[in-house]
Design a protein around this motif. Structure first.
Motif, PDB file in Angstrom:
ATOM      1  N   TRP A 138      23.439  75.290 -10.558  1.00 27.15           N
ATOM      2  CA  TRP A 138      23.985  76.393 -12.022  1.00 27.15           C
ATOM      3  C   TRP A 138      22.771  76.394 -12.729  1.00 27.15           C
ATOM      4  O   TRP A 138      22.176  75.335 -13.221  1.00 27.15           O
ATOM      5  CB  TRP A 138      25.119  75.783 -12.515  1.00 27.15           C
ATOM      6  N   PRO A 139      22.203  77.541 -13.100  1.00 26.26           N
ATOM      7  CA  PRO A 139      21.188  77.844 -14.176  1.00 26.26           C
ATOM      8  C   PRO A 139      21.208  76.908 -15.391  1.00 26.26           C
ATOM      9  O   PRO A 139      20.372  76.429 -15.984  1.00 26.26           O
ATOM     10  CB  PRO A 139      20.890  79.215 -14.604  1.00 26.26           C
ATOM     11  N   CYS A 140      22.459  76.961 -15.941  1.00 27.53           N
ATOM     12  CA  CYS A 140      22.695  75.987 -16.984  1.00 27.53           C
ATOM     13  C   CYS A 140      22.165  74.675 -16.942  1.00 27.53           C
ATOM     14  O   CYS A 140      21.784  74.194 -18.152  1.00 27.53           O
ATOM     15  CB  CYS A 140      24.302  76.139 -17.519  1.00 27.53           C
ATOM     16  N   MET A 141      22.207  73.937 -15.844  1.00 26.79           N
ATOM     17  CA  MET A 141      21.690  72.606 -15.951  1.00 26.79           C
ATOM     18  C   MET A 141      20.315  72.233 -16.202  1.00 26.79           C
ATOM     19  O   MET A 141      19.811  71.424 -16.538  1.00 26.79           O
ATOM     20  CB  MET A 141      22.105  72.317 -14.427  1.00 26.79           C
ATOM     21  N   LYS A 142      19.682  73.571 -16.005  1.00 25.83           N
ATOM     22  CA  LYS A 142      18.106  73.463 -16.596  1.00 25.83           C
ATOM     23  C   LYS A 142      17.809  74.074 -17.682  1.00 25.83           C
ATOM     24  O   LYS A 142      16.673  73.644 -18.416  1.00 25.83           O
ATOM     25  CB  LYS A 142      17.336  74.001 -15.355  1.00 25.83           C
ATOM     26  N   LYS A 143      18.297  75.433 -18.119  1.00 21.56           N
ATOM     27  CA  LYS A 143      17.950  76.234 -19.101  1.00 21.56           C
ATOM     28  C   LYS A 143      18.650  75.858 -20.430  1.00 21.56           C
ATOM     29  O   LYS A 143      18.182  76.369 -21.540  1.00 21.56           O
ATOM     30  CB  LYS A 143      17.870  77.516 -18.628  1.00 21.56           C
ATOM     31  N   TRP A 144      19.803  75.465 -20.283  1.00 27.29           N
ATOM     32  CA  TRP A 144      20.575  75.546 -21.684  1.00 27.29           C
ATOM     33  C   TRP A 144      19.977  74.427 -22.657  1.00 27.29           C
ATOM     34  O   TRP A 144      19.744  73.244 -22.313  1.00 27.29           O
ATOM     35  CB  TRP A 144      22.069  75.222 -21.643  1.00 27.29           C
ATOM     36  N   SER A 145      19.645  74.962 -24.072  1.00 25.48           N
ATOM     37  CA  SER A 145      19.394  73.977 -25.010  1.00 25.48           C
ATOM     38  C   SER A 145      19.886  74.611 -26.330  1.00 25.48           C
ATOM     39  O   SER A 145      20.234  75.673 -26.354  1.00 25.48           O
ATOM     40  CB  SER A 145      17.940  73.722 -25.125  1.00 25.48           C
ATOM     41  N   VAL A 146      19.491  74.014 -27.512  1.00 28.64           N
ATOM     42  CA  VAL A 146      20.170  74.351 -28.742  1.00 28.64           C
ATOM     43  C   VAL A 146      19.347  75.499 -29.223  1.00 28.64           C
ATOM     44  O   VAL A 146      19.625  76.358 -29.766  1.00 28.64           O
ATOM     45  CB  VAL A 146      20.299  73.236 -29.882  1.00 28.64           C
ATOM     46  N   ASP A 147      18.076  75.586 -28.751  1.00 27.04           N
ATOM     47  CA  ASP A 147      16.992  76.553 -29.385  1.00 27.04           C
ATOM     48  C   ASP A 147      17.375  77.893 -28.379  1.00 27.04           C
ATOM     49  O   ASP A 147      17.336  78.858 -28.910  1.00 27.04           O
ATOM     50  CB  ASP A 147      15.657  76.037 -29.067  1.00 27.04           C
ATOM     51  N   TYR A 148      17.605  77.690 -27.252  1.00 30.13           N
ATOM     52  CA  TYR A 148      17.791  78.760 -26.284  1.00 30.13           C
ATOM     53  C   TYR A 148      19.075  79.321 -26.788  1.00 30.13           C
ATOM     54  O   TYR A 148      19.206  80.599 -26.954  1.00 30.13           O
ATOM     55  CB  TYR A 148      18.094  78.159 -24.802  1.00 30.13           C
ATOM     56  N   PHE A 149      20.227  78.673 -27.179  1.00 35.04           N
ATOM     57  CA  PHE A 149      21.552  79.103 -27.485  1.00 35.04           C
ATOM     58  C   PHE A 149      21.237  79.906 -28.955  1.00 35.04           C
ATOM     59  O   PHE A 149      21.906  80.710 -28.936  1.00 35.04           O
ATOM     60  CB  PHE A 149      22.524  78.098 -27.725  1.00 35.04           C
ATOM     61  N   CYS A 150      20.676  79.412 -29.775  1.00 33.51           N
ATOM     62  CA  CYS A 150      20.192  80.134 -30.962  1.00 33.51           C
ATOM     63  C   CYS A 150      19.597  81.273 -30.983  1.00 33.51           C
ATOM     64  O   CYS A 150      20.036  82.548 -31.393  1.00 33.51           O
ATOM     65  CB  CYS A 150      19.389  79.224 -32.069  1.00 33.51           C
ATOM     66  N   GLN A 151      18.561  81.412 -29.885  1.00 34.16           N
ATOM     67  CA  GLN A 151      17.875  82.641 -29.739  1.00 34.16           C
ATOM     68  C   GLN A 151      18.806  83.790 -29.135  1.00 34.16           C
ATOM     69  O   GLN A 151      18.655  85.003 -29.317  1.00 34.16           O
ATOM     70  CB  GLN A 151      16.937  82.448 -28.734  1.00 34.16           C
ATOM     71  N   VAL A 152      19.694  83.414 -28.299  1.00 31.18           N
ATOM     72  CA  VAL A 152      20.531  84.476 -27.294  1.00 31.18           C
ATOM     73  C   VAL A 152      21.815  84.622 -28.069  1.00 31.18           C
ATOM     74  O   VAL A 152      22.373  85.822 -27.660  1.00 31.18           O
ATOM     75  CB  VAL A 152      20.725  84.005 -25.930  1.00 31.18           C
ATOM     76  N   ALA A 153      22.530  83.756 -28.709  1.00 28.25           N
ATOM     77  CA  ALA A 153      23.775  84.002 -29.409  1.00 28.25           C
ATOM     78  C   ALA A 153      23.873  83.425 -30.673  1.00 28.25           C
ATOM     79  O   ALA A 153      24.933  83.390 -31.401  1.00 28.25           O
ATOM     80  CB  ALA A 153      24.657  83.456 -28.436  1.00 28.25           C
ATOM     81  N   GLY A 154      22.922  83.147 -31.600  1.00 29.52           N
ATOM     82  CA  GLY A 154      22.780  82.549 -32.902  1.00 29.52           C
ATOM     83  C   GLY A 154      23.739  83.440 -33.887  1.00 29.52           C
ATOM     84  O   GLY A 154      24.336  82.987 -34.873  1.00 29.52           O
ATOM     85  N   CYS A 155      23.607  84.847 -33.658  1.00 22.14           N
ATOM     86  CA  CYS A 155      24.363  85.723 -34.653  1.00 22.14           C
ATOM     87  C   CYS A 155      25.775  86.005 -34.359  1.00 22.14           C
ATOM     88  O   CYS A 155      26.343  86.730 -35.161  1.00 22.14           O
ATOM     89  CB  CYS A 155      23.361  86.993 -34.672  1.00 22.14           C
TER      90      CYS A 155
END
Length: 398
Positions: free
Chosen positions: A212-229
């Motif tokens: 699953w891509p989430c096992m490598k790419k997910w992080s708090v910074d990534y989450f803020c960038q794509v869904a912070g708003c």
């Protein structure tokens, strides 16, 4: 692909309005305003007036039209909001939820037409998705996907991160019988069906979600960038049975800054439905996917669910106890209809004077690690506590 907007995420691009307008029916009569339920007579004229304003302009609405559309949106949302909060949620008519969704839609479109920053338009879409009902082939979800690429990207966070708290699982009561949940690596569909699904036996599956891509790419910074708003409902309180437990709507960025100080994941396209779900009787569209994230110490009280459950751990560790449905009487379910699926017993600190038979209930336990999936059979009682900041995805299926 749409280009990123200005630093403030403004919506003054004619190309953006054209992209947004393309999500709606071409002709005014195509926007049917069909409501699934009765609403008061004064509402339909407001909806029709908003529709006429939207389609009256040959191109992008001018400032006066956008302002008038915004006023109608405010009136529709304010009036329907009172109906949504007048009684129990289950008694709210779908028609009023659709009116609220239309109000959010017209408000978001007014923001884009006026060339304002897009954050409020996105928030209106989210509120319509959370509190409203689907209209125009789920147009709010499609609209927010079109707006998001035009928002400014959040800068990576600076400064030290808070230390993860790593509490250990509670010691079991000495008189209870505990066994570890077995682990199995990538079993075949037939092996899982015959040895775990049919006999309803819990098991921890390993290796199933390694790709699953989430096992490598997910992080708090990534989450803020794509869904912070994006606006989401957040549960506040240690457990939902506590009197001080509540829910609050806030943006993902606010949730992270106020409650989460380490890594956190999300995004549905980075996960996959486990193949073992095909052994069920329902269709893939019937599978319910939920995301669960929170800091260390977050607790789900001992409870049971009416469907099979795959709990996939993406980040952090969770301590989990399982009790067989055969032990239900020893787990003292609440008598109220709302909490009948939840035990009255505090698993970590049981009151054995009030609940003496709790010691008779045998249980299985595990510490669920990132990359592992726990199969929780239907009606199995389960208690969950995050040992550190944790993100999980559950798949409920029949």
């Amino acid at each position: 692909m749409a280009t990123t907007g200005s630093a403030e995420g403004a919506s003054d691009s004619p190309a953006l309005w054209a992209e947004v307008r393309a999500l709606l029916p071409r002709a005014e009569e195509g926007l049917t305003l069909a409501l699934s339920g009765e609403v008061e007579d004064c509402v339909l004229p407001l909806l029709r007036r908003a529709r006429s304003l939207l389609y009256g302009a040959a191109g992008r609405p001018g400032a006066a039209t956008a302002a008038a559309l915004e006023r109608l949106s405010d009136a529709l949302r304010d009036y329907s909001w009172e109906k949504l909060n007048a009684g129990p949620w289950r008694e709210v008519g779908k028609g009023w939820r659709q009116v609220y969704a239309y109000g959010c839609l017209f408000g978001a479109l007014a923001e884009v037409a006026a060339g304002r920053p897009l954050a409020r338009a996105v928030r209106l879409c989210d509120l319509g998705l959370l509190m409203g009902a689907s209209v125009l082939d789920n147009v709010l979800a499609r609209l927010v996907r079109a707006l998001q690429p035009h928002l400014p990207r959040a800068a990576p966070r600076d400064g030290a991160r808070a230390q993860s708290v790593r509490p250990e699982p509670p010691p079991p009561c000495a008189v209870q019988h505990e066994e570890l949940i077995p682990h199995l690596r990538c079993p075949s569909l037939e092996h899982f069906r015959d040895n775990y699904l049919v006999p309803q036996r819990p098991v921890v599956l390993e290796g199933v979600m390694d790709h699953w891509p989430c096992m490598k790419k997910w992080s708090v910074d990534y989450f803020c960038q794509v869904a912070g708003c994006r606006t989401v409902p957040v549960e506040l309180g240690a457990r939902y049975t506590d009197e001080e437990w509540s829910q609050q709507l806030m943006t993902v960025s606010d949730f992270i800054s106020q409650y989460i100080m380490d890594e956190i994941p999300e995004l549905k396209e980075d996960i996959s439905i486990p193949d073992y779900c095909c052994l069920g009787e329902g269709e893939e569209d019937d599978i319910t996917i939920n995301a669960w994230f929170g800091p260390g110490g977050t607790v789900s009280p001992l409870h049971q669910d009416p469907q099979q459950n795959f709990l996939a751990q993406v980040l952090g560790r969770k301590y989990i106890r399982l009790y067989s449905p055969q032990d239900s009487e020893n787990l003292y379910p609440h008598e109220s209809q709302i909490l009948h699926n939840t035990s009255q017993v505090d698993v970590e600190d049981p009151d054995l004077v009030k609940f003496p038979n709790f010691t008779k209930a045998a249980f299985q336990s595990c510490i669920l690690m990132p990359g592992q999936i726990l199969f929780i059979p239907v009606k199995y009682w389960h208690y969950v506590r995050s040992l550190e900041l944790s993100f999980s995805v559950s798949f409920w299926w029949s």
